[in-house]
Design an enzyme around this catalytic site. Structure first.
Site, short mmCIF file in Angstrom:
data_model
loop_
_atom_site.label_atom_id
_atom_site.label_comp_id
_atom_site.label_asym_id
_atom_site.label_seq_id
_atom_site.Cartn_x
_atom_site.Cartn_y
_atom_site.Cartn_z
N LYS A 118 -11.27 -3.38 -1.11
CA LYS A 118 -11.65 -2.14 -1.89
C LYS A 118 -11.87 -2.25 -3.32
O LYS A 118 -11.00 -3.06 -3.71
CB LYS A 118 -10.63 -1.17 -1.54
CG LYS A 118 -10.74 0.37 -1.81
CD LYS A 118 -9.42 1.12 -1.25
CE LYS A 118 -9.16 2.14 -2.06
NZ LYS A 118 -7.82 2.62 -1.88
N HIS A 120 -12.41 0.16 -5.56
CA HIS A 120 -12.03 1.29 -6.29
C HIS A 120 -10.36 1.57 -6.23
O HIS A 120 -9.81 0.97 -5.46
CB HIS A 120 -12.92 2.57 -6.00
CG HIS A 120 -12.75 3.06 -4.72
ND1 HIS A 120 -13.33 2.25 -3.57
CD2 HIS A 120 -12.09 4.04 -4.06
CE1 HIS A 120 -12.82 2.83 -2.25
NE2 HIS A 120 -12.03 3.91 -2.64
#
Ligand code: OMP
Length: 232
Positions: A118, A120
């Site tokens: 991921k 963010h």
């Protein structure tokens, strides 16, 4: 719950949930096995609570062999709930028994990996406790060839952490397809120089189920074991 007791409860639950089944099953390796273990079928609150107790008791019973560790790491996906349940159970049992080192067990951390990175939010591959500089105990269900566990070692090493050991539910104690003398558990333990422990192994299952399975079922498991048992 004593050591023997948690093994027995684990095997009884495995049978009543059909997580442990006898018959004819094709394994990932292509071998035809007279039994199969599917931990995903421990899917009720009671079975999960017993399962967590069995993992925690296995840790307590092997504390010297394992040495100290900081984090329980569950490889995605199956390991995620196992690590969470067991970390909570270690704290709960240590408090209930007023263990002198209860504080240490209260502070065992929990982490797992994301399958997709991921970029963010908090980012990264690890969810839960940051691993860098820590000693990590990997928790999983079954090792057959060791593929999934080797991936977990790589993830942990990439985070600059050390593997303290591996905790499994079942050690099938069988040679791998490419090594006719050793089991995946023996190979992993030797290659990475870490203890690999399990709630039960196939010998425990044979012992506890003697008289409960049909003579034919027991015979098939024993025959399979004769064929594939590793050298000590
Ligand atoms: P490795 O990643 O090769 O160690 O294989 C682990 C996998 O073996 C599990 O994720 C299952 O798909 C499978 N398995 C069981 O879960 N239970 C068994 O009793 C036997 C197997 C297997 O296929 O060998």
């Amino acid at each position: 719950m004593t050591t023997q007791n948690h093994k027995q409860i684990f095997i009884e639950d495995a049978l009543s949930s059909s997580a442990l089944r006898f018959g004819s099953f094709t394994l990932k390796s292509g071998r035809i096995s007279p039994y199969f273990f599917n931990l995903g079928l421990f899917n009720t609150g009671a079975h999960l609570s017993h399962l967590a107790t069995a993992y925690a008791e296995t840790i307590f019973a092997n504390r010297e062999k394992l040495g100290s560790f900081d984090v329980l790491f569950g490889p995605a996906y199956k390991g995620i709930s196992l690590a969470a349940l067991t970390a909570a159970k270690l704290a709960e049992l240590a408090a209930a028994r007023s263990l002198p080192d209860a504080d240490k067990w209260n502070k065992i951390e929990y982490a797992y990996n994301r399958k997709e990175k991921k970029d963010h939010g908090e980012g990264g591959v690890i969810v839960g406790s940051a691993l860098a500089g820590k000693k990590v105990l990997i928790i999983d269900d079954v090792i057959t060839a060791g593929t999934a566990i080797k991936e977990a070692f790589t993830i942990i090493e990439n985070e600059k952490a050390t593997v303290a050991g591996v905790l499994l539910a079942l050690d099938r104690q069988e040679t791998t397809v490419d090594n006719t003398k050793q089991s995946a558990v023996q190979i992993i333990s030797k290659t990475f120089n870490v203890p690999v422990i399990s709630i039960v192994d196939i010998l425990d299952i044979i012992k506890f189920l003697d008289g409960k399975l049909s003579a034919e079922e027991i015979e098939k498991v024993k025959e399979y074991r004769q064929k594939y048992a590793p050298e000590d």
